[in-house]
Design a protein around this motif. Structure first.
Motif, PDB file in Angstrom:
ATOM      1  N   LEU A  91       0.794  -1.225   0.000  1.00 23.64           N
ATOM      2  CA  LEU A  91       0.000   0.000   0.000  1.00 23.64           C
ATOM      3  C   LEU A  91       0.825   1.273   0.000  1.00 23.64           C
ATOM      4  CD1 LEU A  91      -2.424  -1.212   2.789  1.00 23.64           C
ATOM      5  CD2 LEU A  91      -3.024  -0.952   0.374  1.00 23.64           C
ATOM      6  N   ALA A  92       2.128   1.161   0.236  1.00 25.55           N
ATOM      7  CA  ALA A  92       2.949   2.356   0.488  1.00 25.55           C
ATOM      8  C   ALA A  92       2.829   3.392  -0.622  1.00 25.55           C
ATOM      9  CB  ALA A  92       4.405   1.935   0.675  1.00 25.55           C
ATOM     10  N   GLU A  93       2.943   2.969  -1.872  1.00 27.35           N
ATOM     11  CA  GLU A  93       2.908   3.932  -2.988  1.00 27.35           C
ATOM     12  C   GLU A  93       1.557   4.622  -3.075  1.00 27.35           C
ATOM     13  OE1 GLU A  93       3.256   4.022  -7.881  1.00 27.35           O
ATOM     14  OE2 GLU A  93       3.800   2.201  -6.784  1.00 27.35           O
ATOM     15  N   ALA A  94       0.459   3.868  -2.969  1.00 25.23           N
ATOM     16  CA  ALA A  94      -0.876   4.448  -3.094  1.00 25.23           C
ATOM     17  C   ALA A  94      -1.184   5.403  -1.946  1.00 25.23           C
ATOM     18  CB  ALA A  94      -1.919   3.341  -3.164  1.00 25.23           C
ATOM     19  N   ILE A  95      -0.734   5.064  -0.731  1.00 22.98           N
ATOM     20  CA  ILE A  95      -0.958   5.961   0.406  1.00 22.98           C
ATOM     21  C   ILE A  95      -0.139   7.235   0.250  1.00 22.98           C
ATOM     22  CG2 ILE A  95      -0.557   6.216   2.885  1.00 22.98           C
ATOM     23  CD1 ILE A  95      -1.376   3.302   3.213  1.00 22.98           C
ATOM     24  N   ASP A  96       1.133   7.102  -0.142  1.00 21.24           N
ATOM     25  CA  ASP A  96       1.982   8.288  -0.335  1.00 21.24           C
ATOM     26  C   ASP A  96       1.411   9.216  -1.395  1.00 21.24           C
ATOM     27  OD1 ASP A  96       3.703   7.371   1.587  1.00 21.24           O
ATOM     28  OD2 ASP A  96       5.192   6.588   0.180  1.00 21.24           O
ATOM     29  N   ALA A  97       0.789   8.619  -2.428  1.00 17.34           N
ATOM     30  CA  ALA A  97       0.225   9.430  -3.521  1.00 17.34           C
ATOM     31  C   ALA A  97      -1.168   9.953  -3.198  1.00 17.34           C
ATOM     32  CB  ALA A  97       0.169   8.596  -4.798  1.00 17.34           C
TER      33      ALA A  97
END
Length: 296
Positions: free
Chosen positions: A242-248
């Motif tokens: 989930l890291a990329e989607a949360i950061d974006a």
């Protein structure tokens, strides 16, 4: 006939699914392989294969013996490499397995760097969201997320990940955010298929049983992630996924105060593989990768 040669023939027939294919792999002839298997079966006093005009399949005894045969050959190969002074020069084939998304995000970059630096090294990656049988499937190193079952395998902990609940801003604007675990009952949930899926979700202080099957169930993590981003419901996934989607800003973490303890990430391999140059290098590189990614 030489005992090690017959073991090589046995493993080749089991791996290739036939005597002719095994002969081609070994640079031998089908009659020679047939004689070798017959000699091995006579020595062991049991049949290792069911034979028919169309197929060759392992007997129960053959399936049980396959792991031991592979282990013997691997031990011999490791000893020969060490004796030749090859400890500093990874070469040959390294067989790896990992969950699909973890492999793409974290294993593949490590493999890329290793193959770029060591031209004699080849890698076979099995990216699959299930736990494969390491010995039986000829795996050198497996990535496992979560608690480990007792086994004779060596485990090296390289990091940790967390379970997280997420939803898109559009979904939360339409349905509102849950303020506690009990509020999940009124929401659309996204389920997955695979070894992590369960009808009970673990939280910090309790296990919550889903009141009904998820309204949407998909068979891949990528699919569940895409469904959550599209606003179809609340998904229960792992932090590295989930890291990329949360950061974006495409997804928002929910009920963070209820997150359960982190799940360990291990590398699993047979103890006999530990001294192999490629295995040792891969373990060290994965430890560094997880530290760099903040997962160590």
């Amino acid at each position: 006939m030489d005992r090690l040669l017959t073991l090589e023939m046995f493993v080749a027939v089991a791996s290739e699914g036939g005597f002719a294919a095994a002969a081609r792999k070994l640079g031998s002839s089908p009659p020679a392989v047939t004689r070798g298997i017959a000699a091995l079966e006579a020595r062991l006093g049991t049949a290792l294969f069911h034979r028919s005009t169309r197929a060759v399949a392992l007997t129960d005894a053959g399936a049980a013996f396959l792991g031991e045969a592979r282990r013997i050959l691997a031990d011999l190969a490791g000893a020969e490499r060490a004796l030749r002074g090859a400890a500093a020069a990874p070469s040959g084939q390294l067989h790896l397995t990992a969950p699909v998304m973890f492999g793409r995000l974290h294993v593949l970059p490590v493999v890329d760097a290793m193959m770029t630096k060591h031209r004699e090294l080849g890698v076979r990656m099995m990216l699959i969201d299930r736990n494969v049988r390491i010995v039986e499937e000829g795996i050198d190193v497996a990535v496992r997320i979560g608690a480990l079952a007792d086994s004779g395998l060596k485990a090296v902990r390289i990091g940790r990940v967390r379970q997280m609940l997420v939803a898109s801003p559009a979904y939360l604007a339409r349905r509102g955010a849950p303020h506690g675990i009990a509020d999940l009952k009124g929401h659309d949930l996204i389920g997955t298929m695979g070894p992590r899926w369960t009808s009970e979700w673990q939280f910090a202080r309790e296990r919550w049983r889903l009141p009904a099957p998820p309204r949407l169930t998909v068979n891949t993590v990528d699919g569940a992630l895409a469904a959550a981003e599209a606003g179809l419901g609340i998904a229960n996934l792992l932090s590295y996924q989930l890291a990329e989607a949360i950061d974006a800003g495409r997804l928002i973490a929910l009920l963070e105060q209820e997150q359960p303890p982190a799940l360990p990430v291990h590398l699993l391999f047979e103890p006999s593989r530990a001294a192999l140059p490629a295995v040792r290098l891969f373990v060290e590189a994965m430890q560094a990768r997880m530290r760099m990614a903040g997962l160590g």
